[in-house]
Enzyme design. Structure first.
Site, PDB file in Angstrom:
ATOM      1  N   GLY A 193       4.216 -10.366  10.230  1.00  0.00           N
ATOM      2  CA  GLY A 193       2.916  -9.710  10.125  1.00  0.00           C
ATOM      3  C   GLY A 193       2.778  -8.677  11.218  1.00  0.00           C
ATOM      4  O   GLY A 193       2.545  -9.011  12.374  1.00  0.00           O
ATOM      5  N   THR A 211       2.225  -8.598  -1.763  1.00  0.00           N
ATOM      6  CA  THR A 211       2.595  -8.634  -0.350  1.00  0.00           C
ATOM      7  C   THR A 211       2.246  -9.988   0.261  1.00  0.00           C
ATOM      8  O   THR A 211       1.149 -10.501   0.052  1.00  0.00           O
ATOM      9  CB  THR A 211       1.944  -7.513   0.489  1.00  0.00           C
ATOM     10  N   ASN A 254       0.802  -1.222   0.000  1.00  0.00           N
ATOM     11  CA  ASN A 254       0.000   0.000   0.000  1.00  0.00           C
ATOM     12  C   ASN A 254       0.842   1.284   0.000  1.00  0.00           C
ATOM     13  O   ASN A 254       0.387   2.305  -0.501  1.00  0.00           O
ATOM     14  CB  ASN A 254      -1.029  -0.016   1.141  1.00  0.00           C
ATOM     15  N   ASP A 313       1.740 -10.245   3.251  1.00  0.00           N
ATOM     16  CA  ASP A 313       0.842  -9.929   4.372  1.00  0.00           C
ATOM     17  C   ASP A 313      -0.631 -10.007   3.970  1.00  0.00           C
ATOM     18  O   ASP A 313      -1.492 -10.068   4.845  1.00  0.00           O
ATOM     19  CB  ASP A 313       1.135  -8.515   4.899  1.00  0.00           C
ATOM     20  N   LEU A 341      12.070 -17.077   6.400  1.00  0.00           N
ATOM     21  CA  LEU A 341      11.943 -18.366   5.713  1.00  0.00           C
ATOM     22  C   LEU A 341      10.680 -18.497   4.866  1.00  0.00           C
ATOM     23  O   LEU A 341      10.745 -19.072   3.780  1.00  0.00           O
ATOM     24  CB  LEU A 341      12.080 -19.511   6.723  1.00  0.00           C
TER      25      LEU A 341
END
Lengths: 388, 388
Positions: free
Chosen positions: A177, A132, A107, A134, A293
């Protein structure tokens, strides 16, 4: 129309971000036979400094090899350009004669494209292509890079749960996160049944309470003889302070140039390990910080994710004709579709994980959560239940 | 002859340890139509306590599903039985009428089998079947479980090196291994060329020196703009003290019941992170502790490893007719062969990584090391070199 494209990659890499670059180059080649596509090195910094490579001179074989390689082949950057920085970038783009600038990222990247688009008086199409792990872009059903990272997390928790069947104890896996819990919730995507781990999921969207956590761990231990926990690095208490800030003395916390506490380090893991040793003394407890990872891991590169990331790059090129925009992956009820949505609707906003993905009173996936992950990260492995 | 087998799994699980159980059951079924195979739950403790499941009553389909599942389906144990414990175990085995006891594990397991074999006056064939991700059994070219874990480590370092191409800095990945560095050295199995990471490998077999380490990191940073490091959790200084003991205050170290410092925790990672912050201030540095992730990870379960683990179980059943022994995987110059070797030659001994696997004066794989890993962990992925 568009003959010259510039493309760049920003923020944390993913396993499939190069697919988006190559999707754009091959679509440009298809639509505009004379198209020139220049790749900027290290994101927008490469545009500012004029560090560009002529991607359109590469053969399809060379491009396909790049597409299949994880992480950002053009390099990335954490630069958040201000207006002066953007002005320099714009000068380079104009100097090159760029018709469109495609910037692949989250974003913040959409925000950068908004500034650039205005500064160019809309002479240059500034396209944000989503990326992303996330999964936190608004107006997107999911984002390229997420599915591959989610496969890593789902497979790791399936495997660790089997390990802790064999040698019981408490396991905490800490997953990237800061603000969104999707990747952490993916830990349960391949959970076999009610008895299987992860038994507890902690995401940034729900307030973390130490005593509740310890009670929940005790309860899982008594029910299952083991407790497997998935925890986002960004979990925070009801006061909004991140858990790592609560547990680690202020002078020991590392902060970035924006004053944000560094979450990707080992601090939280070490602190959770101490917390378990204090509150549940004598219990075997292990904490792993997944760190980098899951992010661009070649072993869990997902084919659907790769195809969608490629298609997002191709869509960016097609949308360029209509001017600045953000490419969004949406779900039409049966498949992923690619839409162009206004940059300012995506810029700077975080798509939090809906509360309904978890059960209201438990730290487990709800039926809705199970359905969401079954669609996005379908079970790849069948395993047998252990005898123990 | 042998009609009743008991089988158990000990120590840390692997991705393929169930293959060895199922290999034994199916070989027993083939050789002895009336064979009864009982699985002991949680290793030798299940024999002591009489917790046994009738594996030979399962169908081949059920058994194949178990074989394909990572980690120890029968459960495992860290118990190191003394002679009294062994006497109780022997009583159960005699009570059942066991002709052979197959125990899958590392060098401690071979030791247990030696004690049992003597105590039974060789009435019961006590077979050690090899298993360890550490690859540290003597008389073995390599051990079941190692290749899958090595694939995880090789893929992770290939991927992280690409990540640190894109966003430069220092990366340290800490890999399981108290005494043997094979798994850490596998980090370089899929390294592309001299420029690729991991740039530095630290194993327990070579003395670690803080100043040399910092100098080596600086040198890699100036040559490549990044430095990717693979470090065994068991690295130690010239004085023999483990690095974690050197860096962490004694009162904060967790020890097991044998007084060994717990290495699988987050302490070392946090300490290495602090060391880098002190000695190389201002550099972007990230440390991940791989912990349990490589051990039984379903995403990197290797087919050759699975077949060899299965064959080791089958060999254990065949060798039982000749009495107590240890199954060893050896290399005949073209393929893996299965030999029976004396228990006391394997028991309690650690196969250290030969010094010649690394370059004499550098912390990198030697030509011999490259060859060893090319044979055991052949490259699974082709990737393109990044532009940066």
């Amino acid at each position: 129309m568009a003959e010259t494209f510039v493309i760049a990659q920003g923020g944390g890499p993913t396993a499939v971000i190069n697919q988006t670059v190559v999707g754009a180059v091959l679509e440009a080649r298809k639509l505009y036979p004379k198209a020139r596509v220049l790749g900027a090195l290290h994101g927008i910094r490469g545009v500012r400094d004029g560090n560009l490579v002529p991607l359109s001179e590469l053969s399809e074989t060379e491009l396909r090899a790049i597409a299949g390689t994880p992480s950002a082949a053009l390099g990335s950057t954490r630069d958040k350009p201000d207006e002066a920085y953007c002005a320099t970038v714009l000068k380079t783009l104009q100097h090159i004669g760029a018709d469109a600038f495609i910037y692949i990222g989250g974003n913040d990247t959409a925000g950068t494209q908004g500034i650039l688009s205005k500064a160019s008086a809309r002479q240059i199409a500034c396209i944000h292509a989503p990326k992303t792990i996330d999964n936190d872009l608004v107006l997107n059903d999911h984002t390229p890079g997420f599915i591959s990272a989610a496969e890593f997390v789902a497979g790791a928790f399936l495997s660790v749960d089997l390990d802790f069947h064999a040698l019981p104890g408490i396991y905490v896996g800490i997953v990237m996160g800061r603000h969104a819990g999707f990747l952490t919730a993916a830990s349960a995507a391949w959970s076999m049944d009610e008895e299987s781990g992860p038994h507890l999921i902690y995401v940034p969207e729900r307030a973390f309470d130490r005593q509740h956590f310890i009670d929940d761990v005790k309860s899982a231990m008594s029910r299952h003889g083991r407790c497997v926990v998935a925890m986002s690095e960004g979990v925070s208490g009801a006061d909004g302070r991140s858990l790592v800030e609560t547990l680690v003395p202020a002078e020991k916390l590392e902060r970035d140039q924006h004053g944000n506490v560094k979450l990707s380090g080992t601090d939280l893991g070490a602190a959770v390990e101490r917390m378990l040793a204090e509150d549940l003394p004598g219990k075997r407890a292990r904490v792993d910080t997944f760190g980098y990872l899951p992010r661009g891991n070649i072993a869990t590169l997902n084919e659907v994710d790769a195809r969608e990331a490629f298609a997002a790059g191709a869509a960016a090129v097609r949308f360029a004709e209509q001017g600045s925009t953000s490419v969004a992956l949406q779900f039409d009820g049966s498949k992923t579709i690619f839409r162009n949505v206004p940059l300012d609707q995506v810029a700077g906003k975080t798509q939090h994980m809906p509360d309904s993905i978890l059960d209201p009173d438990q730290n487990r996936l709800s039926a809705e959560g199970v359905k969401y992950f079954e669609r996005l990260v379908p079970r790849r492995y069948q395993v047998a239940k252990p005898f123990v």
